[in-house]
Design an enzyme around this catalytic site. Structure first.
Site, PDB file in Angstrom:
ATOM      1  N   GLU A 174     -39.202  43.111  10.662  1.00 45.87           N
ATOM      2  CA  GLU A 174     -38.324  42.504   9.377  1.00 45.87           C
ATOM      3  C   GLU A 174     -38.248  43.418   8.735  1.00 45.87           C
ATOM      4  O   GLU A 174     -37.096  43.991   7.472  1.00 45.87           O
ATOM      5  CB  GLU A 174     -38.175  41.526   9.344  1.00 45.87           C
ATOM      6  N   CYS A 225     -44.763  31.882   7.338  1.00 44.15           N
ATOM      7  CA  CYS A 225     -45.938  31.593   8.518  1.00 44.15           C
ATOM      8  C   CYS A 225     -46.863  30.172   8.524  1.00 44.15           C
ATOM      9  O   CYS A 225     -46.760  28.750   8.584  1.00 44.15           O
ATOM     10  CB  CYS A 225     -46.827  32.497   9.304  1.00 44.15           C
ATOM     11  N   GLU A 245     -41.490  40.722  12.347  1.00 43.42           N
ATOM     12  CA  GLU A 245     -42.164  39.884  10.681  1.00 43.42           C
ATOM     13  C   GLU A 245     -42.264  41.713  10.075  1.00 43.42           C
ATOM     14  O   GLU A 245     -40.880  42.345   9.253  1.00 43.42           O
ATOM     15  CB  GLU A 245     -42.983  39.568  10.391  1.00 43.42           C
ATOM     16  N   SER A 261     -38.891  35.204   5.104  1.00 41.30           N
ATOM     17  CA  SER A 261     -38.363  36.002   6.621  1.00 41.30           C
ATOM     18  C   SER A 261     -38.181  34.759   7.617  1.00 41.30           C
ATOM     19  O   SER A 261     -38.227  33.772   7.179  1.00 41.30           O
ATOM     20  CB  SER A 261     -39.974  36.260   7.314  1.00 41.30           C
ATOM     21  N   GLU A 318     -43.458  21.073  10.565  1.00 43.40           N
ATOM     22  CA  GLU A 318     -43.232  21.784  11.238  1.00 43.40           C
ATOM     23  C   GLU A 318     -42.724  21.484  12.139  1.00 43.40           C
ATOM     24  O   GLU A 318     -41.312  21.924  13.039  1.00 43.40           O
ATOM     25  CB  GLU A 318     -44.457  22.882  10.725  1.00 43.40           C
ATOM     26  N   GLU A 347     -34.612  22.013  13.223  1.00 41.14           N
ATOM     27  CA  GLU A 347     -34.242  23.351  13.255  1.00 41.14           C
ATOM     28  C   GLU A 347     -35.142  24.136  14.613  1.00 41.14           C
ATOM     29  O   GLU A 347     -34.124  24.905  14.816  1.00 41.14           O
ATOM     30  CB  GLU A 347     -34.460  24.372  12.242  1.00 41.14           C
ATOM     31  N   CYS A 352     -55.343  29.609   5.588  1.00 40.49           N
ATOM     32  CA  CYS A 352     -55.267  28.891   7.237  1.00 40.49           C
ATOM     33  C   CYS A 352     -56.878  28.097   7.038  1.00 40.49           C
ATOM     34  O   CYS A 352     -57.257  27.342   7.088  1.00 40.49           O
ATOM     35  CB  CYS A 352     -55.031  29.061   7.906  1.00 40.49           C
ATOM     36  N   LYS A 399     -48.510  21.690  10.134  1.00 37.25           N
ATOM     37  CA  LYS A 399     -47.473  21.871  11.208  1.00 37.25           C
ATOM     38  C   LYS A 399     -47.365  20.603  11.681  1.00 37.25           C
ATOM     39  O   LYS A 399     -46.379  20.850  12.587  1.00 37.25           O
ATOM     40  CB  LYS A 399     -48.729  22.355  11.540  1.00 37.25           C
TER      41      LYS A 399
END
Length: 565
Positions: free
Chosen positions: A285, A302, A282, A322, A364, A369, A498, A361
């Site tokens: 990036e 994230c 990142e 990102s 996710e 993907e 988190c 999560k």
């Protein structure tokens, strides 16, 4: 200032202070159910009623302001009788009397009804439980809703609307037919739910809980042809102890490793490793976008709750996100490729488990993907129950170290657990990669703390890089209205980041998130290496397998894309 008397004690408070808040200053605890700090006072449950001298009606302490000269009784005989009757009516709509439900309830260790029953000295049930044909909503990949447990307090509804700016929950029906629902009863999996799980944290009963993955983990552990590995997220280590009576913020990562080995995992790894990897990818990036005219601001990706929220609410800004996968998904991808090759294993034989503070999560890991990167996700709460089910005396375990190579980590990586931590870790790396000079001060103090929106400005080679941080999706919404003012934005779906995730231990301690935050920063300060790009295992990974950061191999394994919903 307002002067009044509560239970014979004088109190002085500022104007616009509620009776409930004033009582707290005197260490007088008035029972509540629908009230939750940070939410609009609803006053629906009436558990907090008090007597005010000279007033015909009882006052609702959570939303009535203290007035000059009030004389208040909070626990008179009249109030005790009224509260007991109110409580008896509430639990007539809850399967409180069914022992099996209490034994299997997800909130059995943190049930506010149980606490209230003890406080009110309830010894029997006056009213018969009202049997109804309630729906259980299993449509979501992350969250399950069981309406038989709902007491109609509305805390989840207000949290979803006021804290998270999503508003997918509502109360439908009237009287005994009132139930928790979603738009047109479509179910949590068919509306704009972000899967953040803050409704679980808000719920005083077991109405809403995570979708459990424990059985699939146990099945994998008992399968002779499966090589079962596990990763543990940064914020789990400063919260897991709460489930065993330890103070919030105590770092118990080494006891977690021991417990996981005893349970039977082949290798125990640290998500911090791929947090370091995320920072390198990142950060690179960000440098490319800053120096080569890419889309700005770059926004972190994230937090899966934030990503799904963006897909619904800000589809035109998805190019700002990102392309990096989250640390969980990077780990999953590497476990089925790099790790499989090193171990001489077929990818299909590896069962990759994550222990996360986050219910999103679970959604996710099932995204098309990134399907099959990760095979199961346990929340911090599920992990604690798993430890207990194996008869492990967790707090008295010996310490153990994580396995290599995914156990070598830095202080920057653990910062992912806190709001502002991804930003701080990324800036440590981006600054040094651009300037080729070491940072004199590693701590970015303005990125720290629990404010809803924070700003950081860093001078990098004469360019003022403007950064912003939001935690909680209402704050994310506000920040996105002015996103074009910044170069780099970090967004976490949950309040505090988190450490306040929907899968974390549930606590009535209002300072619990702050204590976990302190624990995260202490871990960073004690680490020998505190910059992600200096992690020797990350360097070796690039040299022997990935090639250059943001290169072809890295993009194939570690990057993804998002889409409008």
């Amino acid at each position: 200032m307002i002067h009044a008397t509560i239970n014979g004690q004088a109190v002085e408070v500022a104007e616009n202070t509620t009776i409930l808040e004033a009582a707290k200053q005197l260490h007088v605890v008035i029972p509540t159910l629908c009230y939750r700090k940070g939410l609009t006072a609803y006053g629906g449950c009436r558990m907090c009623v008090v007597e005010v001298e000279g007033c015909k009606n009882l006052a609702i302490a959570c939303n009535e302001m203290l007035q000059e000269g009030m004389v208040i009784k909070t626990h008179s005989e009249t109030i005790r009788m009224v509260r007991e009757n109110i409580f008896q009516l509430i639990i007539a709509n809850h399967p409180f009397s069914c022992e099996l439900n209490c034994l299997t309830c997800p909130k059995s260790n943190s049930c506010e009804l149980k606490e209230l029953a003890e406080e009110l000295q309830i010894t029997d049930l006056k009213y018969r439980f009202i049997e109804k044909d309630w729906r259980t909503d299993n449509s979501s990949l992350s969250v399950t809703m069981d309406n038989s447990m709902c007491i109609g307090c509305g805390r989840c509804v207000r949290t979803c609307n006021e804290i998270q700016h999503i508003g997918v929950l509502t109360m439908t029906g009237r009287g005994p037919s009132t139930e928790l629902s979603t738009f047109l009863n479509k179910g949590m999996g068919q509306v704009d739910c972000s899967n953040c799980g803050q409704c679980i944290i808000a719920c005083p009963t077991g109405t809403i809980h995570e979708v459990y993955h424990t059985n699939r983990v146990l099945s994998a552990l008992s399968a002779p042809n499966k090589h079962v590995i596990v990763q543990t997220a940064p914020s789990v280590r400063v919260a897991i102890g709460e489930e065993f009576g330890a103070a919030p913020g105590v770092n118990l990562e080494k006891k977690m490793v021991t417990a996981l080995r005893r349970i039977g995992f082949e290798r125990v790894f640290d998500t911090n490793f791929t947090a370091d990897l995320t920072i390198v990818e990142e950060g690179t990036e960000l440098i490319h976008r800053l120096t080569q005219g890419g889309v700005l601001p770059l926004i972190t990706s994230c937090s899966p709750g934030w990503v799904k929220f963006a897909e619904h609410a800000f589809p035109d800004a998805l190019e700002n996100l990102s392309t990096c996968k989250s640390p969980q998904q990077m780990f999953g991808a590497l476990s089925k490729t790099y790790y499989a090759e090193k171990m001489g294993l077929e990818a299909s034989k590896i069962f990759s488990v994550s222990i996360m503070p986050c219910t999103a999560k679970k959604f996710e890991m099932a995204r098309e993907e990134m399907l099959n990167d990760v095979d199961a996700v346990l929340t911090t709460r599920e992990f604690a129950k798993l430890i207990k089910s194996y008869g492990i005396d967790f707090l008295n375990l010996e310490d153990s170290e994580y396995d290599e190579p995914f156990g070598i980590t830095t202080g920057a990586a653990v910062l992912f657990g806190a709001s502002g931590g991804v930003m701080e870790a990324a800036l440590r790396t981006a600054y040094e990669l651009i300037t080729k000079t070491p940072l004199e001060e590693l701590e970015f103090r303005s990125a720290r703390g629990l404010q809803g929106i924070k700003e950081v400005t860093v001078n990098i080679n004469g360019t003022e890089v403007r950064c912003a941080i939001a935690n909680g999706l209402e704050n994310a919404w506000q920040l996105m209205q002015r996103k074009d003012q910044y170069h780099f934005i970090e967004i976490m779906a949950c309040p505090g980041g988190c450490i306040g995730g929907g899968g974390q231990p549930i606590s009535k301690d209002e300072a619990v998130v702050e204590k976990r935050l302190k624990g995260i920063y202490e871990i960073d300060e004690k680490r020998a290496i505190r910059k992600s790009h200096e992690n020797p295992a990350i360097k070796e990974l690039y040299e022997t397998y990935l090639g250059e950061a943001n290169g072809e191999k890295a993009h194939e394994l570690l990057h993804t894309h998002y889409h409008k919903r």
